[in-house]
Design a protein around this motif. Structure first.
Motif, PDB file in Angstrom:
ATOM      1  N   VAL A 137       0.958  -1.190   0.106  1.00 58.13           N
ATOM      2  CA  VAL A 137       0.094   0.150   0.009  1.00 58.13           C
ATOM      3  C   VAL A 137       0.909   1.290  -0.060  1.00 58.13           C
ATOM      4  CG1 VAL A 137      -1.885   1.228   1.112  1.00 58.13           C
ATOM      5  CG2 VAL A 137      -1.828  -1.263   1.061  1.00 58.13           C
ATOM      6  N   ILE A 138       2.093   1.201   0.764  1.00 61.08           N
ATOM      7  CA  ILE A 138       2.689   2.502   0.919  1.00 61.08           C
ATOM      8  C   ILE A 138       3.410   2.707  -0.454  1.00 61.08           C
ATOM      9  CG2 ILE A 138       4.755   3.365   1.987  1.00 61.08           C
ATOM     10  CD1 ILE A 138       2.426   3.253   3.776  1.00 61.08           C
ATOM     11  N   GLY A 139       4.037   1.754  -1.147  1.00 61.47           N
ATOM     12  CA  GLY A 139       4.644   1.640  -2.465  1.00 61.47           C
ATOM     13  C   GLY A 139       3.631   1.872  -3.354  1.00 61.47           C
ATOM     14  N   GLY A 140       2.410   1.666  -3.223  1.00 67.42           N
ATOM     15  CA  GLY A 140       1.359   1.946  -4.290  1.00 67.42           C
ATOM     16  C   GLY A 140       0.877   3.624  -4.236  1.00 67.42           C
ATOM     17  N   ALA A 141       1.095   4.152  -2.939  1.00 67.25           N
ATOM     18  CA  ALA A 141       0.766   5.402  -2.815  1.00 67.25           C
ATOM     19  C   ALA A 141       1.769   6.222  -3.450  1.00 67.25           C
ATOM     20  CB  ALA A 141       0.672   5.601  -1.337  1.00 67.25           C
ATOM     21  N   ALA A 142       3.139   5.943  -2.942  1.00 68.49           N
ATOM     22  CA  ALA A 142       4.249   6.611  -3.640  1.00 68.49           C
ATOM     23  C   ALA A 142       4.142   6.590  -5.326  1.00 68.49           C
ATOM     24  CB  ALA A 142       5.657   5.996  -3.015  1.00 68.49           C
ATOM     25  N   GLU A 143       3.881   5.261  -5.940  1.00 66.30           N
ATOM     26  CA  GLU A 143       3.956   5.265  -7.350  1.00 66.30           C
ATOM     27  C   GLU A 143       2.678   6.250  -7.849  1.00 66.30           C
ATOM     28  OE1 GLU A 143       5.161   3.692  -9.598  1.00 66.30           O
ATOM     29  OE2 GLU A 143       6.660   2.339  -8.516  1.00 66.30           O
ATOM     30  N   ALA A 144       1.604   6.417  -7.158  1.00 69.52           N
ATOM     31  CA  ALA A 144       0.404   7.357  -7.629  1.00 69.52           C
ATOM     32  C   ALA A 144       1.132   8.718  -7.449  1.00 69.52           C
ATOM     33  CB  ALA A 144      -0.617   7.103  -6.588  1.00 69.52           C
ATOM     34  N   VAL A 145       1.844   9.064  -6.664  1.00 69.41           N
ATOM     35  CA  VAL A 145       2.419  10.547  -6.622  1.00 69.41           C
ATOM     36  C   VAL A 145       3.341  10.739  -7.821  1.00 69.41           C
ATOM     37  CG1 VAL A 145       4.062  11.958  -5.396  1.00 69.41           C
ATOM     38  CG2 VAL A 145       2.211  10.644  -3.929  1.00 69.41           C
TER      39      VAL A 145
END
Length: 699
Positions: free
Chosen positions: A277-285
């Motif tokens: 989830v943390i990795g996905g949120a960073a990719e979204a940025v």
């Protein structure tokens, strides 16, 4: 990138899944990705092997690695497999059966046939729950009945006789005064020096005895095995010449030390999914897309989380259940289902066509692995449909047998149902996609979130093969595929901050609080802040880099549960109205209404300490010079899509695509850690960091 890594030591993120262990290395020469099979009998063996392999890949001396951040499923697997420690429990006389009674909730309201997990799979068997005389009085926390120390010693003798090595201590109202729990712990350690002991007041110093006892019991249930694993991993790393600091991902998305997680493993029950989830949120940025739904599809499970506006959500404590047991530990809001590349397809006793939740894992794995597995899996179906190339798995390092996949699907599904092998394989994919779409809706639509405003972000080794189908099923806006989809959870580990949390019960009327009540609230808040600060200090964090936030958990007088409200560093008679207003606002946001004139009670104070970690940043890739993306074309093969059409489909090496390149489907983008499916009628556009946006042509 090289400049940043030169100033700081190399770092490795290691995420252990049910099938593969994923690694990412950030060092002076760049970013490296690697996968190794998970060693199920002892995950630490695979972790050490993977760390040494990725260091060799980067020509890096393992001694130069500064930090290893680890996402683990050890504690999670213990709860799923029900193979935790046999625990003994000391509790207040008259409350021996709290763990059995629970809240009188029925898991399925209108069914006469249902399982009650806290009764069918108790964390502490009744015969090992021993009641002793003691009593703390409410609401002041005075000692009403002294602790019967002889009874505690007698219980320890019984625990020794039954060879119990893990002890839970949960007394009534210990959240008001933990003197009896602390003294009982001293006695237990005198009588059983090697025992793993958990106090309810240490892991959940809050009201509600059932949830508090359950949390403490879960900690002792998973504690000994989890602590052994973490310390064994640390020792094996040292033995391999790796002197790095070892940090562990917690369920709340922050990282912590081995010692803290060994003492309180309830905080790492969702360690593995949290990194994704943390990795996905960073990719979204990086993609400039704040609203995303992450779908992490590995070999065993799919983890789904909705992230609105780039803000990762933490579940309300009343909703945090693990294997049917309430656990009062902060956890990222996500849904996990048994849907992965290794999910087994079968015909049930009633003749129904099912896929999952049982998984073939990595041993024996899907039939195509050639390790003795004969049951068809989702991976086998993808191979039958031509979406996975047997000679390209993990860059060609994992050779798959397409004929074994075809035989498994034919024998177990196609022939029993009287359909073709292709139809059977399509059926497997459609069922697993439907299962995941239902889970996505439960985490979005069922909570008032419209998926049409969100992008699906599929990752994990199997994720990008399902991304477009899931977006179609829930009517999402488009699909964003991360830079390294199969390693995204490991990447998230290197984008997480240190984080510690402590709570204390502070039951006070807030609206009418006078100067004396405010002073007491501030005193308890200061004590909480000191606890968190001590942990950050012990972790070597400079005071200037420490951030400590206070949260007030409040409710309307007589209400059943609390909601979080903003809390100032120092409460005064003047600013307490701001806390009350914050609670009203949160209540309206969650429930659609509030009662601004009603009394508000403060129930719990929570202190959250954090220290910002260095973020791993993906470099921008080369921008297209206007040349054709055919520079990345590898070959073409026949591939069957969800609409039943079989088309000659080109394969592109994703590493050779430039930012701005556009590829129309049908197409397949191939890379070492994952494969991305672009169906007919869809367009894949490469973004500036190498991530990819897939949308319907004309949308």
């Amino acid at each position: 990138m090289a400049t940043e890594a030169t100033r700081h030591g190399a770092r490795i993120g290691v995420d252990v899944g049910g099938t593969n262990t994923d690694l990412v290395l950030e060092c002076a020469s760049g970013i490296y990705y690697h996968k190794v099979p998970t060693t199920l009998k002892n995950q630490s063996i695979g972790v050490v092997d993977g760390v040494l392999a990725i260091c060799a890949q980067a020509s890096l001396d393992p001694a130069e690695v500064e930090t290893i951040v680890h996402g683990t499923t050890t504690a999670t697997n213990i709860t799923i497999e029900h193979n935790g420690s046999d625990c003994g429990m000391l509790t207040t006389e008259g409350f021996r059966d709290i763990l059995h009674i629970g809240r009188h909730k029925r898991p399925t309201n209108f069914s006469l046939h249902f399982d009650v997990p806290w009764q069918s799979q108790p964390l502490v068997r009744r015969r090992n729950r021993i009641a002793v005389r003691e009593r703390i009085a409410a609401p002041g926390g005075e000692v009403a009945v002294p602790l019967d120390e002889a009874a505690v010693r007698a219980a320890c003798a019984l625990f020794r006789k039954r060879e119990l090595n893990s002890v839970v201590i949960g007394f009534m109202f210990s959240f008001l005064n933990d003197t009896h729990e602390q003294r009982a712990k001293e006695i237990v350690l005198e009588e059983m020096p090697e025992a793993y002991v958990t106090l309810s007041s240490e892991v959940a110093k809050v009201i509600r005895e059932y949830e508090r006892f359950s949390t403490a019991a879960m900690n002792s249930y998973v504690g000994p095995k989890t602590a052994f694993y973490l310390r064994d991993l640390e020792a094996r790393l040292r033995g391999a010449g790796i002197r790095s600091k070892l940090r562990i991902m917690q369920s709340n998305g922050g990282i912590s030390t081995v010692d803290a997680c060994a003492r309180r493993p309830i905080h790492i029950l969702m360690s593995g999914p949290a990194g994704g989830v943390i990795g996905g949120a960073a990719e979204a940025v990086m993609a400039g897309t704040p609203n995303i739904i992450t779908v992490d599809i590995g070999g065993t499970s799919a983890d789904i989380s909705t992230i609105p506006g780039g803000a990762v959500k933490v579940m309300n404590a009343r909703d945090t259940f693990v294997s049917g047991h309430p656990v009062l530990a902060p956890m990222i809001d996500l849904v996990t289902i048994g849907a992965g590349g290794g999910s087994v397809a079968f015909i049930d006793e009633a003749g129904g066509f099912q896929v999952g939740p049982r998984s073939a894992g990595s041993e024996p794995g899907p039939a195509c692995y050639g390790r003795g597995g004969v049951e068809p899996t989702v991976t086998d179906a993808q191979i039958v449909l031509g979406r996975l190339d047997p000679d390209m798995a993990l860059g060609g390092s994992l050779q798959l047998d397409a004929e074994l996949s075809r035989i498994a699907v034919d024998e177990m599904i196609a022939k029993p149902l009287g359909i073709s092998v292709t139809e059977a394989a399509l059926g497997i994919i459609r069922i697993i996609n439907n299962n995941m779409a239902l889970a996505i809706r439960s985490n979005s639509v069922a909570r008032g979130v419209d998926p049409r405003d969100f992008s699906i972000m599929p990752f994990g080794g199997a994720g990008p093969l399902h991304g477009v189908a899931l977006a179609e099923a829930v009517h999402a806006r488009d699909v964003i595929v991360p830079v390294a989809p199969g390693i995204t959870a490991a990447v998230g580990l290197l984008k997480s901050d240190l984080r510690y949390e402590h709570t204390d019960a502070v039951i006070r009327e807030l609206t009418r609080a006078d100067a004396g009540a405010v002073a007491q609230i501030n005193a308890q808040a200061a004590a909480l802040r000191d606890k968190v600060q001590a942990e950050l200090d012990a972790d070597g964090i400079d005071r200037a880099a420490q951030k400590i936030e206070l949260v007030a958990e409040c409710r309307y007088a007589g209400q059943g549960f609390e909601l979080r409200a903003e809390m100032p560093e120092l409460l005064t008679l003047e600013n307490k109205a701001g806390v009350v207003a914050s609670f009203h606002e949160r209540h309206h946001l969650d429930y659609g209404y509030s009662y601004p004139e009603a009394e508000v009670e403060l129930i719990t104070l929570r202190a959250i300490g954090s220290a910002e970690a260095r973020r791993m940043e993906a470099a921008r890739i080369q921008t297209t010079d206007g040349s054709s993306p055919d520079r990345a074309l590898m070959f073409s093969r026949r591939t069957t899509f969800d609409d039943g059409r079989t088309l000659q489909t080109p394969r592109y090496d994703r590493r050779r695509l430039f930012a701005g390149d556009r590829i129309e489907g049908p197409a397949i983008l191939v890379q070492h850690d994952s494969t991305t499916l672009v169906p007919p009628g869809y367009l894949a556009e490469v973004l500036e960091h190498g991530n990819t946006r897939i949308r319907a042509i004309g949308a």
